[in-house]
Design an enzyme around this catalytic site. Structure first.
Site, PDB file in Angstrom:
ATOM      1  CD  GLU A  33      -2.387   9.496 -80.915  1.00  0.00           C
ATOM      2  OE1 GLU A  33      -1.583   8.565 -80.951  1.00  0.00           O
ATOM      3  OE2 GLU A  33      -3.613   9.326 -80.740  1.00  0.00           O
TER       4      GLU A  33
ATOM      5  NE  ARG B 227     -13.302  -5.990 -74.295  1.00  0.00           N
ATOM      6  CZ  ARG B 227     -12.716  -5.883 -73.115  1.00  0.00           C
ATOM      7  NH1 ARG B 227     -13.192  -5.083 -72.229  1.00  0.00           N
ATOM      8  NH2 ARG B 227     -11.648  -6.588 -72.828  1.00  0.00           N
TER       9      ARG B 227
ATOM     10  CG  ASN C  26     -12.442 -13.148 -73.851  1.00  0.00           C
ATOM     11  OD1 ASN C  26     -13.087 -13.588 -74.785  1.00  0.00           O
ATOM     12  ND2 ASN C  26     -12.812 -12.102 -73.131  1.00  0.00           N
TER      13      ASN C  26
ATOM     14  CD1 TRP D 278     -10.474  -7.977 -83.249  1.00  0.00           C
ATOM     15  CD2 TRP D 278      -8.630  -9.054 -82.609  1.00  0.00           C
ATOM     16  NE1 TRP D 278      -9.402  -7.345 -83.828  1.00  0.00           N
ATOM     17  CE2 TRP D 278      -8.256  -7.989 -83.454  1.00  0.00           C
ATOM     18  CE3 TRP D 278      -7.621  -9.860 -82.088  1.00  0.00           C
ATOM     19  CZ2 TRP D 278      -6.930  -7.708 -83.792  1.00  0.00           C
ATOM     20  CZ3 TRP D 278      -6.303  -9.589 -82.424  1.00  0.00           C
ATOM     21  CH2 TRP D 278      -5.982  -8.521 -83.262  1.00  0.00           C
TER      22      TRP D 278
END
Ligand code: F6R
Length: 600
Positions: free
Chosen positions: A477, A27, A99, A73
């Site tokens: 993309e 993640r 979180n 993070w």
């Protein structure tokens, strides 16, 4: 993005927590920590960097049956050991992982914690210090926890330890995902079922503003006002092998290779007994009731949305707007009378998209989520869900979810068109089957793409992707894939747009990756390539069979013109993968990025 694990039971918790954190590594994170609790109190181990670094500092001799862990993070405060979770109150009695983002942390600090010396720069530390403050003022722990939660504005998933009660983990959630996992003689906490699949596949979903008291034998869920809630567990339908790399060097390569399989699975999942494509009748009705569709998404999912717009407009004849979720809140367009919102999100947890969904539901509009994760927040909160059936996507760079999103959007468009009596001049099941075969051909041509990556991208500082029509969207993309994993500055442009400014950046040798899969614009895109070649660019043309010329670097197999994004993206994924490898980048865990972006 940040991940949470927790364990309470009969076993030593350290290894279970560390293994759980390793499962959450995908993640994205920049520091990690665990806190374990036994009769001697709580011990915290935390470290900047990888879980492997954390493992090195965990004291093997400490045995504790209760513990919590976290991958961080950074949002508030730089990545560092001090800012890593768990955070402790000043006395050391309370230890917490969190979180999310506490929006009013500065106000809370000023109003309540003037005299408290804070150790970190995080919003999280405010929570644990507030709990201690309220306990010092006479509240018992659960009461202090509730009191603190009612003061918080923003998003949180929290697991809390009290050193004076080593038989409980206190848990709460608002807007950030959190699950409680159930075992025979233990219970666990996880922000993602994948983390704790090693010990259980039985999970209870937590809803916003719920608080949970977790012991090894019981899980007590309540609202913040103290109302008891009973909720049945569900079985996490994840196969532990789905989340292993197997013989692959990287998840990204494995997931690229899985795309033909995913295509076939999607066809099968959306087919009825007669072989006809089908989706939930309620969704078809919602499509037909809408006078305009608003697709909301971020990053790669946004790029899939751009392709989806073409399908829905061309096949089902319903007008579509595509919006970046983080912008939508400030730039709400003049909505049509009967809008339908489609949220595209691999994870189903993207906070920017969720914020729009909450807004849209408040306005009373219907919403459909297209996601890879059943039970995810965006799926639960929308009226309808279509699943991608792509299996867990672990690499940060999205590949198989992108093609799955496009395939599901094509099915949505086709089924809606049929329900409106619109004639289609192709059979989508057959065409998707052809796509799956073409994908296999491309996945088998890895050496060619490795050569292209070496020839065009091994030393360059920048690269441009151009295309016209649907190729332009695939170019966007391709550029995102390349920049996120190889750190080459890459941009996608409509073929005709370069000469309106960006052509100034073309120097001798600048790589231009041009897509030429659309007959109607084949000559124009080749004209654009000539313009940049005349200024020194190094062109890599990827064309489709039937439209090729001698100057092309690779020719993809022919598929239905509308469905070309499903296969033209594969060379771009593989070229990006090999460019990142050549540059010795961490392909699966690119710097600064998170897989599931759960903060706005
Ligand atoms: C890029 C990538 C991101 C995600 C974006 C949205 O490879 O993975 O751009 O597409 O963060 O995430 P989801 O689809 O989970 O909403």
């Amino acid at each position: 993005m940040c991940g949470i694990v927790g364990y309470i039971g009969n076993l030593d918790s350290k290894e279970i927590l560390l293994k759980g954190l390793e499962k959450l590594e995908y993640r994205g994170y920049d520091s990690a920590g665990i806190a374990v609790m036994n009769d001697n109190g709580v011990q915290v181990f935390k470290e900047k960097g990888r879980i492997a670094d954390l493992r090195n500092i965990v004291d093997e001799d400490v045995v504790a049956n209760t513990g919590i862990g976290h991958t961080r993070w950074a949002t508030h405060g730089v990545p560092s050991t001090v800012n890593a979770h768990p955070h402790q109150s000043n006395s050391g009695r309370f230890t917490l992982v969190h979180n999310g983002v506490i929006e009013n942390y500065d106000i809370l600090k000023r109003e309540y914690l003037q005299g408290v010396a804070l150790k970190s720069d995080t919003d999280t530390e405010i929570i644990v210090q507030l709990i201690e403050l309220f306990v010092n003022e006479g509240s018992y722990t659960e009461e202090a926890f509730r009191k603190t939660l009612t003061l918080l504005k923003g998003s949180y998933a929290i697991a809390l330890l009290d050193a004076e009660n080593n038989e409980t983990i206190f848990v709460a959630k608002n807007k950030s995902p959190l699950l409680v996992g159930l075992g025979e003689t233990f219970n666990v906490v996880a922000s993602d079922a994948m983390a704790m699949l090693q010990v259980t596949d039985q999970y209870v979903e937590l809803m916003d503003k719920e608080i949970v008291i977790v012991t090894k034998d019981a899980v007590k869920i309540q609202t913040l006002n103290g109302e008891e809630i009973s909720r049945d567990p569900y079985t996490a339908e994840l196969d532990a092998s789905d989340i292993e790399k197997g013989t692959y060097p990287h998840y990204m390569l494995k997931e690229i290779d899985e795309q033909p399989l995913v295509m076939r699975k999607i066809i099968q999942k959306y087919q009825d007994d007669n072989g006809e494509l089908t989706i939930d009748q309620e969704i078809v009705e919602a499509m037909n009731d809408a006078d305009r569709i608003y697709i909301i998404a971020a990053g790669t999912s946004y790029h899939a949305g751009l392709v989806g717009k073409q399908f829905i407009e061309k096949i089902a004849k319903i007008p579509v707007e595509v919006h970046i979720s983080s912008e939508f809140g400030y730039n709400i367009p003049l909505l049509s009378e009967k809008p339908l919102f489609i949220f595209i999100s691999q994870s189903g947890e993207t906070a920017d998209s969720r914020a729009v969904l909450v807004n849209v539901k408040e306005m009373g509009h219907k919403a459909l989520t297209i996601t890879n994760v059943p039970g995810s927040t965006l799926s639960r909160e929308a009226d309808y869900t279509l699943l991608l059936h792509a299996g867990p996507e672990i690499a940060v760079a999205s590949t198989k979810a992108y093609t799955a999103q496009i395939a599901v959007l094509s099915i949505l468009a086709e089924v809606t068109a049929k329900s409106r009596g619109l004639e289609l001049n192709f059979n989508l099941v057959q065409e998707l089957g052809i796509v799956a075969n073409a994908m296999e051909v491309l996945c088998d041509a890895k050496e060619d793409f490795e050569d292209i990556a070496r020839k065009f991208l091994s030393t360059t500082r920048n690269a441009f992707f151009i295309g016209r029509g649907i190729d332009y969207y695939v170019g966007l993309e391709g550029a995102l894939k390349l920049k996120e994993i190889s750190y080459i500055q890459a941009e996608g442009f409509a073929g005709g747009e370069l000469k309106h400014g960006t052509i100034a950046l073309i120097e001798n040798g600048t790589p231009i990756i041009a897509l030429a899969t659309q007959e109607s614009v084949n000559l124009s895109i080749r004209g654009n390539v000539k313009e940049v070649v005349a200024r020194g660019a190094n062109p890599c043309i990827i064309s489709m069979k039937g439209l090729e010329t001698e100057e092309d670097s690779f020719i993809i197999p022919e598929v239905n013109e509308l469905l070309t994004p499903l296969i033209s993206v594969i060379p771009l994924q593989l070229i990006s993968y090999f460019a990142a490898l050549h540059r010795e980048c961490d392909v699966d865990k690119p710097r600064n990025l998170a897989k599931s972006v759960t903060v706005e």
